[in-house]
Design an enzyme around this catalytic site. Structure first.
Site, short mmCIF file in Angstrom:
data_model
loop_
_atom_site.label_atom_id
_atom_site.label_comp_id
_atom_site.label_asym_id
_atom_site.label_seq_id
_atom_site.Cartn_x
_atom_site.Cartn_y
_atom_site.Cartn_z
N SER A 254 10.91 -88.66 -14.47
CA SER A 254 11.93 -88.64 -15.06
C SER A 254 12.91 -90.26 -15.51
CB SER A 254 12.73 -88.11 -13.47
OG SER A 254 12.38 -89.30 -12.52
N LYS A 255 14.11 -90.55 -16.24
CA LYS A 255 14.57 -91.90 -16.36
C LYS A 255 14.82 -93.03 -15.47
CE LYS A 255 18.90 -90.12 -17.50
NZ LYS A 255 19.45 -89.23 -18.50
#
Ligand code: GLU
Length: 484
Positions: A254-255
């Site tokens: 995930s970012k």
């Protein structure tokens, strides 16, 4: 049989490392088998569509050297390769299933479905469509449709037994049919759902191997049912393991934990050959612990037996290590060429020069005044503390920096301009109660590493969306470590 594989991204955001990872395996397998690799754009979800996304996906895959044989920009014998241009095809096939009695028109209104959901929820019942329209006699169904009553088309799922399919890496997978709803195939606006469009296209485009991420496993029984309803031979299914964050519970990448946009990697000076090699290691092993290998070597040595299902961790430090090996191997001339191409090119230097021109007493100061335009990540050890305003805590400031990163995420790359940044960030100041002075200093230090820099919004525009948001996220981590 000619092997044909495909990558089928939805243009809903930034070009994702996960897409590159799946594309790589599709590409390698097709090339090894002397087959073809296709690009298909799955853009039927109008609500999630992002304008610049398709182009960015294509640019990034090309940058990585994973070019396709057929695709929206190239054409090919089975086009168009953009689903929004194939609407009539899906309608025809959905109607064919209704004719065959494998699917049916459902006239339930959104209000009825909302009531049904509320009722099921309150009663603690399993959620899902109750199949009320499944037994409407065909004649009546036809008449209602012809009289203009809105409807969707749903597939009839078996009511008992279990779905069975074979995954090349996982073996037999089963799922009880009763867990699967009568899926919508065609929406009332005439757009297909992912399931219908995906299966129809894989069939018409003669895809022999569907190689995709693990998260689609739960969709596969629905697809298998569709192949059966159409009377088509299903392709072979191969679900690759999801990339994971390097945290304790190995969450899906995930970012928040790692930049996920391919553009970020390009713009911080990761070499495409190194990123490709790194992504290959996420599941594939050459044997003999060999970690560094070229795309050609991977193609030569590839087999599904060498792909393992452990949770591959996207470890940025390892990528940097590998990238370093690749850089050292390049001829000096080649390194020079690549550095110039990245940020030291005439065009970029001419764009940033006006912002420091007035502040130079000697030409030699140019480099020092512009380092943050020319580098990837910043070193916050010198002026980083200035990103913490006097009246704010580290936790509050970290949260604010994350919010700013999220605002930047939400700006389409084609709209990432100084004007847009200014209006969004002024609005943020009003909404949050942070004075512009505080907020802009925090952002300035986060994205330039300094208290004094050229005008903020101009700087953010010139640094670009990718590096700016990655720095904001890293700054959010840094600010938490400040002790006052
Ligand atoms: N459009 C889907 C995606 O965004 C495709 C999944 C598949 O490969 O079937 O990944």
């Amino acid at each position: 049989m000619t092997v044909r594989t495909r990558i089928a991204p939805s243009p809903t955001g930034d070009p994702h490392v996960g897409t590159a990872y799946v594309a790589l395996f599709n590409y390698v397998f097709a090339k090894q088998q002397g087959g073809q690799f296709l690009l298909r754009i799955e853009d039927t979800d109008q609500t999630r569509y992002r304008r610049g996304s398709e182009q960015a996906i294509m640019d990034s895959l090309r940058w990585l050297g994973l070019d396709w044989d057929e695709g929206p920009d190239k054409g090919g014998p089975h086009g168009p390769y953009r689903q929004s241009e194939r609407k009539d095809i899906y309608r025809k096939y959905a109607e064919e299933l209704v004719e065959k009695g494998e699917a049916y028109r459902c006239f339930c209104t959104p209000e009825r479905l909302a009531e049904l959901r509320a009722y099921q929820k309150a009663a603690g019942m399993p959620m899902g469509y109750d199949r009320r329209c499944r037994n409407i006699p065909p004649e009546e169904s036809k008449q209602r449709a012809e009289s203009g009553e809105p409807y969707v088309i749903r597939i009839k799922m078996p009511l008992e037994g279990e779905a069975v399919f074979h995954d090349r890496l996982r073996g037999k997978i089963t799922m009880p049919w009763k867990e699967l709803d009568d899926q919508i195939l065609l929406k009332s606006d005439g757009f297909p759902t992912y399931h219908l469009a995906n299966v129809v296209d894989d069939h018409l485009m003669k895809i022999t191997h569907v190689i995709r991420a693990e998260e689609w496993i739960s969709s596969t029984p629905k697809h298998v049912r569709l192949y059966e309803a159409f009377g088509w031979e299903p392709p072979e299914f191969i679900h690759l393991p999801l990339l994971r964050n390097p945290d304790k519970n190995k969450s899906k990448i995930s970012k928040r934990k790692n930049p996920v946009s391919l553009i970020y990697y390009k713009e911080t000076g990761i070499l495409p050959e190194a990123l490709r090699n790194f992504l290959a290691l996420m599941g594939f092993s050459m044997g003999d612990d060999q970690e560094k290998f070229t795309l050609e070597e991977m193609i030569e040595n590839f087999s599904w037996d060498k792909v393992s299902l452990g949770s591959p961790v996207f470890d940025f430090q390892k990528l940097l290590w590998l990238n370093g090996l690749y850089i050292r191997e390049l001829e000096t001339e080649e390194v020079f060429r690549r550095i110039k191409e990245l940020w030291l090119n005439d065009e970029y230097l001419l764009r940033i020069l006006p912002y420091v021109h007035e502040r130079m007493k000697t030409l030699g100061e140019f480099a020092d005044l512009t380092t943050f335009f020319l580098s990837g990540e910043l070193d916050y050890r010198y002026e980083g503390e200035a990103m913490l305003p006097k009246k704010r805590t580290p936790a509050e400031t970290a949260k604010m920096l994350t919010t700013v990163a999220e605002i930047i995420d939400s700006i389409d790359p084609t709209e990432y301009t100084r004007e847009k940044l200014e209006s969004e960030l002024r609005k943020l100041s009003e909404d949050s109660g942070w004075k512009t002075r505080e907020l802009f200093m925090t952002i300035r230090v986060a994205v330039t590493g300094r208290k004094a820099s050229p005008p903020l919004f101009e700087s953010m525009e010139l640094i670009g969306r990718e590096r700016t948001r990655a720095r904001l996220r890293r700054a959010a981590e840094f600010v938490k470590t400040i002790r006052r």
